[in-house]
Design a protein around this motif. Structure first.
Motif, PDB file in Angstrom:
ATOM      1  N   ARG A  38     -15.062-105.650 -51.548  1.00 28.19           N
ATOM      2  CA  ARG A  38     -16.276-106.283 -52.294  1.00 28.19           C
ATOM      3  C   ARG A  38     -16.777-107.154 -51.767  1.00 28.19           C
ATOM      4  NH1 ARG A  38     -15.951-105.544 -58.861  1.00 28.19           N
ATOM      5  NH2 ARG A  38     -13.924-105.241 -58.458  1.00 28.19           N
ATOM      6  N   PRO A  39     -18.131-107.300 -51.595  1.00 25.02           N
ATOM      7  CA  PRO A  39     -18.830-108.770 -51.225  1.00 25.02           C
ATOM      8  C   PRO A  39     -18.563-109.820 -52.278  1.00 25.02           C
ATOM      9  CG  PRO A  39     -20.447-107.083 -50.801  1.00 25.02           C
ATOM     10  CD  PRO A  39     -19.192-106.475 -51.474  1.00 25.02           C
ATOM     11  N   LEU A  40     -18.286-111.034 -52.114  1.00 24.13           N
ATOM     12  CA  LEU A  40     -18.192-112.068 -53.021  1.00 24.13           C
ATOM     13  C   LEU A  40     -19.473-112.152 -54.129  1.00 24.13           C
ATOM     14  CD1 LEU A  40     -17.082-114.938 -50.858  1.00 24.13           C
ATOM     15  CD2 LEU A  40     -15.912-114.251 -52.865  1.00 24.13           C
ATOM     16  N   LEU A  41     -20.544-111.783 -53.756  1.00 19.49           N
ATOM     17  CA  LEU A  41     -21.714-111.873 -54.588  1.00 19.49           C
ATOM     18  C   LEU A  41     -21.493-110.585 -55.609  1.00 19.49           C
ATOM     19  CD1 LEU A  41     -25.051-112.501 -53.016  1.00 19.49           C
ATOM     20  CD2 LEU A  41     -24.009-113.476 -54.997  1.00 19.49           C
ATOM     21  N   GLN A  42     -20.882-109.733 -55.176  1.00 21.01           N
ATOM     22  CA  GLN A  42     -20.855-108.314 -55.988  1.00 21.01           C
ATOM     23  C   GLN A  42     -19.954-108.803 -57.134  1.00 21.01           C
ATOM     24  OE1 GLN A  42     -22.739-105.433 -55.106  1.00 21.01           O
ATOM     25  NE2 GLN A  42     -22.312-105.218 -57.344  1.00 21.01           N
ATOM     26  N   TRP A  43     -18.665-109.340 -56.872  1.00 22.64           N
ATOM     27  CA  TRP A  43     -17.646-109.709 -57.695  1.00 22.64           C
ATOM     28  C   TRP A  43     -18.297-110.425 -58.878  1.00 22.64           C
ATOM     29  CZ3 TRP A  43     -12.645-108.045 -58.221  1.00 22.64           C
ATOM     30  CH2 TRP A  43     -12.052-107.374 -57.114  1.00 22.64           C
ATOM     31  N   HIS A  44     -19.212-111.199 -58.633  1.00 22.44           N
ATOM     32  CA  HIS A  44     -19.934-112.279 -59.618  1.00 22.44           C
ATOM     33  C   HIS A  44     -20.912-111.264 -60.415  1.00 22.44           C
ATOM     34  CE1 HIS A  44     -18.072-115.860 -58.722  1.00 22.44           C
ATOM     35  NE2 HIS A  44     -18.702-116.102 -57.744  1.00 22.44           N
ATOM     36  N   VAL A  45     -21.972-110.649 -59.604  1.00 19.41           N
ATOM     37  CA  VAL A  45     -22.729-109.491 -60.492  1.00 19.41           C
ATOM     38  C   VAL A  45     -22.120-108.501 -61.416  1.00 19.41           C
ATOM     39  CG1 VAL A  45     -24.342-107.645 -59.831  1.00 19.41           C
ATOM     40  CG2 VAL A  45     -24.525-109.644 -58.733  1.00 19.41           C
ATOM     41  N   ASP A  46     -21.047-108.036 -60.706  1.00 14.41           N
ATOM     42  CA  ASP A  46     -20.434-107.123 -61.748  1.00 14.41           C
ATOM     43  C   ASP A  46     -19.741-107.907 -62.855  1.00 14.41           C
ATOM     44  OD1 ASP A  46     -20.866-105.279 -59.996  1.00 14.41           O
ATOM     45  OD2 ASP A  46     -18.807-105.112 -59.035  1.00 14.41           O
ATOM     46  N   GLY A 120     -21.729-118.666 -55.396  1.00 10.56           N
ATOM     47  CA  GLY A 120     -21.677-117.465 -54.983  1.00 10.56           C
ATOM     48  C   GLY A 120     -20.549-117.092 -54.125  1.00 10.56           C
ATOM     49  N   ASP A 121     -19.865-118.295 -53.420  1.00  9.01           N
ATOM     50  CA  ASP A 121     -18.591-118.393 -52.584  1.00  9.01           C
ATOM     51  C   ASP A 121     -17.211-118.640 -53.340  1.00  9.01           C
ATOM     52  OD1 ASP A 121     -19.285-120.966 -53.061  1.00  9.01           O
ATOM     53  OD2 ASP A 121     -19.226-121.639 -50.888  1.00  9.01           O
ATOM     54  N   VAL A 122     -17.250-118.291 -54.522  1.00 12.56           N
ATOM     55  CA  VAL A 122     -15.868-118.506 -55.105  1.00 12.56           C
ATOM     56  C   VAL A 122     -15.378-117.192 -55.523  1.00 12.56           C
ATOM     57  CG1 VAL A 122     -16.143-120.981 -55.654  1.00 12.56           C
ATOM     58  CG2 VAL A 122     -16.784-118.953 -57.392  1.00 12.56           C
ATOM     59  N   TYR A 123     -14.124-116.882 -55.613  1.00 13.88           N
ATOM     60  CA  TYR A 123     -13.500-115.818 -55.952  1.00 13.88           C
ATOM     61  C   TYR A 123     -12.726-115.885 -57.164  1.00 13.88           C
ATOM     62  CZ  TYR A 123     -10.679-111.365 -55.558  1.00 13.88           C
ATOM     63  OH  TYR A 123      -9.880-110.363 -55.792  1.00 13.88           O
ATOM     64  N   THR A 124     -12.866-115.305 -58.290  1.00 13.35           N
ATOM     65  CA  THR A 124     -12.176-115.466 -59.463  1.00 13.35           C
ATOM     66  C   THR A 124     -12.127-114.368 -60.504  1.00 13.35           C
ATOM     67  OG1 THR A 124     -12.375-116.832 -61.479  1.00 13.35           O
ATOM     68  CG2 THR A 124     -14.456-116.538 -60.320  1.00 13.35           C
ATOM     69  N   PRO A 125     -11.505-113.350 -59.831  1.00 13.32           N
ATOM     70  CA  PRO A 125     -11.511-112.000 -60.554  1.00 13.32           C
ATOM     71  C   PRO A 125     -11.389-111.579 -61.805  1.00 13.32           C
ATOM     72  CG  PRO A 125      -9.770-112.415 -59.137  1.00 13.32           C
ATOM     73  CD  PRO A 125     -10.432-113.463 -58.987  1.00 13.32           C
ATOM     74  N   GLY A 126     -10.501-112.900 -62.573  1.00 15.71           N
ATOM     75  CA  GLY A 126     -10.109-112.803 -63.874  1.00 15.71           C
ATOM     76  C   GLY A 126     -11.051-113.442 -64.809  1.00 15.71           C
TER      77      GLY A 126
END
Length: 265
Positions: A38-46, A120-126
């Motif tokens: 998924r795009p990084l942005l999509q992770w945040h939006v979700d 928008g450029d950090v990945y923090t899935p939890g």
């Protein structure tokens, strides 16, 4: 009390050039690079939508037209939830990104009294953008609340301290080696009043909407507010990555071989 107007409760910062991610970012804005499919942005939006924030603002500059094109005229989360996304187009209006504070103030007229900010450029899935955290902040008296993370290898001296009673502390760079500090995750809650507080305005005067397109960093404003005990913070120990280099992006995708690959640098 929460602002119940039509203004957004979240701003995703997506205007940067992403120089260290070249050549990938020569053709793709960094927040659209894919992590785990998924795009990084999509992770945040979700994640924001899961916490109840479906009215969002995204600021854009470098290759900014690709971001609204990605979400389309009827933006939705990955599971189909409807979103309302407005764009603060710094590249179109001023030719370049306005840095973090300049970008936030540019978007301020579209934002609610209290709002999330996340890069928008950090990945923090939890991470959970919880409605309860937003309410607690709204009911308190601080101007900002930050989530801090343990210092990653690329930022060993950290950014800020954290007091036992939950205040973010301005630790001068010269003292960080001998002080317990943490890294700012780029996730925070802010009041509109943060950007009009006298001690913050003394750093750089930016009227709401930033009509002149002044470029301004956020860190000096945060430090001025911390010196006035106006910023709270908490530690986040979940997964978090600043996707700042091709190597970090490859590492994140190494466990997900079906991820759509971006061009190899």
């Amino acid at each position: 009390m929460l602002d119940t107007s039509d203004r957004a409760h979240a701003l995703i910062l997506a205007a940067g050039r992403g120089e260290r991610m070249r050549p990938w970012t020569d053709t793709t804005p960094k927040p659209l690079l894919q992590v785990q499919g998924r795009p990084l942005l999509q992770w945040h939006v979700d994640a924001l939508a899961a916490g109840g924030c479906t009215d969002l603002v995204i600021n854009t500059a470098w290759l900014g037209e690709q971001i609204p094109a990605h979400f389309g005229a009827a933006p939705r989360t990955s599971d189909g939830q409807a979103l309302r996304i407005a764009y603060s187009e710094e590249g179109r209006d001023f030719g370049a990104a306005l840095e973090t504070a300049g970008g936030i103030v540019r978007a301020l007229p579209r934002l609610a009294e209290v709002f999330w900010v996340v890069a928008g450029d950090v990945y923090t899935p939890g991470f959970t953008f919880s409605a309860a955290a937003l309410r607690r902040f709204a009911q308190g008296n601080k101007l900002a609340h930050l989530w801090l993370v343990p210092n990653p290898p690329h930022n060993p001296l950290g950014d800020f301290g954290l007091s036992p009673d939950g205040l973010a502390l301005n630790v001068p760079a010269a003292l960080r080696e001998n002080t317990h500090t943490y890294t700012y995750s780029t996730i925070g809650l802010y009041r509109r009043g943060f950007f009009t507080a006298p001690f913050v305005q003394s750093v750089d005067t930016l009227p709401p909407g930033n009509p002149a397109g002044v470029k301004a960093p956020l860190a000096p404003m945060l430090r001025a507010a911390m010196d006035n005990a106006a910023v709270s913070a908490e530690l986040y120990n979940g997964p978090w990555t600043d996707v700042g280099t091709p190597e970090r992006l490859r590492e994140l995708n190494a466990t997900h071989p079906q991820t759509t690959e971006t061009p190899s640098p």
